[in-house]
Every structure is written in structure tokens, then in C-alpha cells.
Design an enzyme around this catalytic site. Structure first.
Site, PDB file in Angstrom:
ATOM      1  N   CYS A  89      32.202  35.459  27.341  1.00  0.00           N
ATOM      2  CA  CYS A  89      33.178  36.460  27.784  1.00  0.00           C
ATOM      3  C   CYS A  89      33.730  37.307  26.646  1.00  0.00           C
ATOM      4  O   CYS A  89      34.247  38.389  26.874  1.00  0.00           O
ATOM      5  CB  CYS A  89      34.333  35.783  28.516  1.00  0.00           C
ATOM      6  SG  CYS A  89      33.842  34.953  30.042  1.00  0.00           S
ATOM      7  N   HIS A 339      36.898  41.429  35.537  1.00  0.00           N
ATOM      8  CA  HIS A 339      36.364  40.875  34.291  1.00  0.00           C
ATOM      9  C   HIS A 339      34.847  41.072  34.244  1.00  0.00           C
ATOM     10  O   HIS A 339      34.084  40.176  34.592  1.00  0.00           O
ATOM     11  CB  HIS A 339      36.731  39.396  34.235  1.00  0.00           C
ATOM     12  CG  HIS A 339      36.208  38.638  33.061  1.00  0.00           C
ATOM     13  ND1 HIS A 339      35.803  39.242  31.882  1.00  0.00           N
ATOM     14  CD2 HIS A 339      36.024  37.304  32.884  1.00  0.00           C
ATOM     15  CE1 HIS A 339      35.401  38.300  31.037  1.00  0.00           C
ATOM     16  NE2 HIS A 339      35.511  37.120  31.614  1.00  0.00           N
ATOM     17  N   CYS A 369      39.404  33.691  26.003  1.00  0.00           N
ATOM     18  CA  CYS A 369      38.639  32.450  26.032  1.00  0.00           C
ATOM     19  C   CYS A 369      37.170  32.781  26.298  1.00  0.00           C
ATOM     20  O   CYS A 369      36.846  33.798  26.908  1.00  0.00           O
ATOM     21  CB  CYS A 369      39.178  31.505  27.105  1.00  0.00           C
ATOM     22  SG  CYS A 369      39.224  32.194  28.769  1.00  0.00           S
TER      23      CYS A 369
END
Length: 383
Positions: A89, A339, A369
Site C-alpha cells: 500500500c 484507497h 501501513c
């Protein structure tokens, strides 16, 4: 050491799953922001020395070094190379780090950083987010070394997010209040035009599609949990999304030679690892590490962006860091805005820079994260 400056930052709107960007080829999404970045900064594209893009799940239309493909699809000079980064991510935040490090080391003077992800078009992303990577489908299956070190513990972001909620005693009601605030802040930002300068509309898609205007606390409270006996629901997790973003990083020499206007100075870059089973708590030690290295305190920051992978992640980080919730994700986060995995890091920095400029703030911090129990931290100073 040379200074690295951010002189341009643009993004597409973030599209909802199967929304306005779903049919856009990832190369075209990336090309769209690259062309706009070149136009807005006025830079000669042949002077760019590298294009570093983040992307997760580089298969199908995202395969074949999507950074290079985006640059070529934009019609930009063939002599400029490109490289694709996968730090899960945090991929495009890491892309920015690599770009800035190249400039700070004196290796390069002009580097483009960014990321792209079409989660609607690449089904593997949906499978991973649905937790289907568990059991024999996990990439860790069959690794003797992994099994000897971590056994057969469940490796899942859902499991990690639940562990965090329990470890930091984050109640479901508190997470729902946080998620609702994320939607309200995002809707306010959209209506007030806070994102207008940073967004490059794409074929009719001009605003972020994720925020839900009809979301209420009662609706959230009625949802089933993702895991039996857990606290998290779909309303407390980031959304599957599509999008792209790009930034131009320049040295002082390039700023002078090309007549560029520095908008922010990169003050600190770092990445740290944590427990890969808990997975999503690494922003906590990563932020502590960054503050220790810089001598700054969490109260120094005017704007903070932490990716809302799950509400428990952001709330546990706020508890540990002592950050003022008012400056954390002031225009909403991934729970509302989405996201798009490999693009999110660059999207967050684009939002962060523009919010500092809009409000007159000086210092900004970004963290998120990442799979494998990792986290990046970037600190910038608005100029």
C-alpha cells in the site's frame, strides 16, 4: 547533502469500484496525470531522468513495468526510463522516497514519482482485499523459513486490523464515529472545492466518488462484522478504488536551470518494519523513529495524512502518537475517499501539499501501513 523539492503534484479523482474510472486502462490513467504534471510545471519532459511509479498487482494491464508504459502512453520522450515499485500500500510513497533520494544524493536533478492502480480492472486486488489470500492461496504457503518463524498464524490485513482494535482497546463505536467523520470531512472538502486545484478530471470523472452522503451512525451500527466475533465492518475499512497521481521532484540546480517554483522541501524520508502478523501497526514505530531522527514532536505538524486502511489503524496510531485528531486527515481519508493501493501514497502527498498551501501551514507528515508489517514516513516543509 542536496535538497529535494516538490515542484508539482496532481492526481485524478479517486473512482469507486466499477465507477467512473473502472474502464480506464491503467497506462492511460497514469499517462493522464503525467501529461498534466508536465504541462503545469512547464518542464521539458526530456530533462526528466527517471519515472518511479508505485503499483500493486502488476499483472494484466498493470504488467510490463507500468511506470514506463504510462510515460510512453502519454506521448513523452522515449529516452526517459521508468521503474515500478511495490511496497504494497505504500508503493507510491516509496516511489517518492526513491525520487527524492536520487535528487538528494546528487544522482539526478529531475525525477517524477507517482503511482497508478485500477482495482476495478485487476480482479486479483479484489480477491486479496476480500481475504481470499488466506490458507493455501497465501504467498507464504510452502515457505519453510516463514513457517519456522511464524508458524501457521493467519496472515491477513483483516486479522491484523482486529488484533490492533483489541490490543489498543479501540471500540467499534469509536471506529464508527471516526469513519463517519471521515465521510463528513471528505464531503465538506468536495463541496468547498478544496480538491479542485489538485484533481485532473478524466473523461467526465471530476470529483472523488467514494464519500457517501447518506451514511449515518445507525447504518454503520447495523452492519455485520468482517470476522466472526470481531469489531470491524466494511464501513470501517478503506474502499476498493481506482486512480493515479504524479509529483515532480527537483534539485536546487534544476529549479534554477528550468525556472521552477519549489512548493515544498523534503525534510525526512524513512521506512520501518514491524510485526508482519499484526501487519498494520508499523506506522506507530515508524513515526516514533522519524520524530527521533528529526528532533521534531507530533505537535509540530500542521497537517498529517495517515492512510485509513482500517479505522483501528488510524485510531491506534493517534493514541500512541498523541496527534491532534483535528489535523489528522482534515479532508477525510481512505474510508471515505478510497484507497487505490499503488497510487494512494502519491495521492496522500498531493492532498497534503495542497492542504498546507490552502491553510498556510508549514509542516506536514505522511505515513501509511503496508503489507508485510511495514510503514513509510515522509515529512515535508511547505515553502
Amino acid at each position: 547533502m542536496n535538497e529535494a523539492y516538490i515542484v508539482g503534484a496532481v492526481r485524478t479523482p479517486v473512482g469507486r469500484r466499477n465507477g467512473g474510472l473502472a474502464a480506464a486502462h491503467p497506462a492511460d490513467l497514469g499517462a493522464h496525470v503525467l501529461k498534466e504534471l508536465v504541462q503545469r510545471t512547464g518542464i521539458d519532459p526530456a530533462a526528466v531522468e527517471d519515472v518511479v511509479f508505485g503499483c500493486v498487482d502488476t499483472v494484466g494491464p498493470q504488467a510490463g513495468d507500468i511506470a514506463r508504459t504510462c510515460w510512453l502512453a502519454a506521448g513523452l520522450p522515449e529516452e526517459v526510463p521508468g521503474v515500478t515499485v511495490d511496497r504494497q500500500c505504500g508503493s507510491s510513497q516509496q516511489a517518492l522516497h526513491f525520487a527524492a533520494q536520487a535528487v538528494m544524493s546528487g544522482t539526478s536533478d529531475l525525477v517524477v514519482a507517482g503511482g497508478v492502480q485500477n482495482m476495478s480492472m485487476v480482479p486479483i486486488s479484489q480477491a486479496m482485499l476480500a481475504g481470499r489470500e488466506l490458507g493455501h492461496e497465501t504467498p507464504f504457503s510452502g515457505s519453510k523459513g516463514w513457517s519456522q518463524r511464524y508458524g501457521t498464524q493467519e496472515v491477513s490485513q483483516f486479522h491484523g486490523a482486529e488484533q490492533i482494535a483489541k490490543k489498543w482497546d479501540v471500540a467499534r463505536e469509536d471506529m464508527e464515529a471516526f469513519a463517519l467523520t471521515s465521510h463528513h470531512r471528505a464531503i465538506h472538502a468536495i463541496d468547498a472545492g478544496h480538491f479542485a486545484r489538485e484533481i485532473v478530471p478524466y473523461e467526465g470523472a471530476a470529483v472523488d466518488e467514494g464519500p457517501r452522503r447518506d451514511t449515518t451512525a445507525a447504518k454503520m451500527a447495523g452492519l455485520k462484522t468482517l470476522l466472526d466475533g470481531g469489531r470491524l465492518t466494511a464501513a470501517l475499512a478503506s474502499q476498493i478504488s481506482d486512480g493515479a497521481a504524479a509529483l515532480l521532484v527537483a534539485s536546487a540546480r534544476a529549479v534554477q536551470e528550468h525556472g521552477l517554483t519549489p512548493r515544498a522541501r523534503v525534510h525526512h524520508l524513512s521506512a520501518r518494519g514491524g510485526d508482519p502478523i499484526e501487519m498494520l501497526s508499523a506506522p506507530i514505530p515508524a513515526t516514533a523513529h522519524a520524530l527521533g531522527r528529526t528532533g521534531m514532536s507530533i505537535g509540530d505538524f500542521d497537517v498529517i495524512e495517515i492512510n485509513e486502511a482500517f479505522a483501528s489503524v488510524a485510531l491506534a496510531w493517534i493514541k500512541e502518537s498523541g496527534a491532534d485528531p483535528a489535523v489528522v486527515n482534515p479532508n477525510g481519508g481512505a474510508i471515505a475517499l478510497g484507497h487505490p493501493l499503488g497510487a494512494t501514497g502519491a495521492v496522500l502527498m498531493t492532498k497534503l501539499l495542497h492542504e498546507l498551501e490552502r491553510t498556510g501551514g508549514r509542516w506536514g507528515l505522511q505515513t501509511m501501513c503496508e503489507g508485510g508489517g511495514q510503514a513509510n514516513v515522509t515529512i515535508v516543509e511547505r515553502l
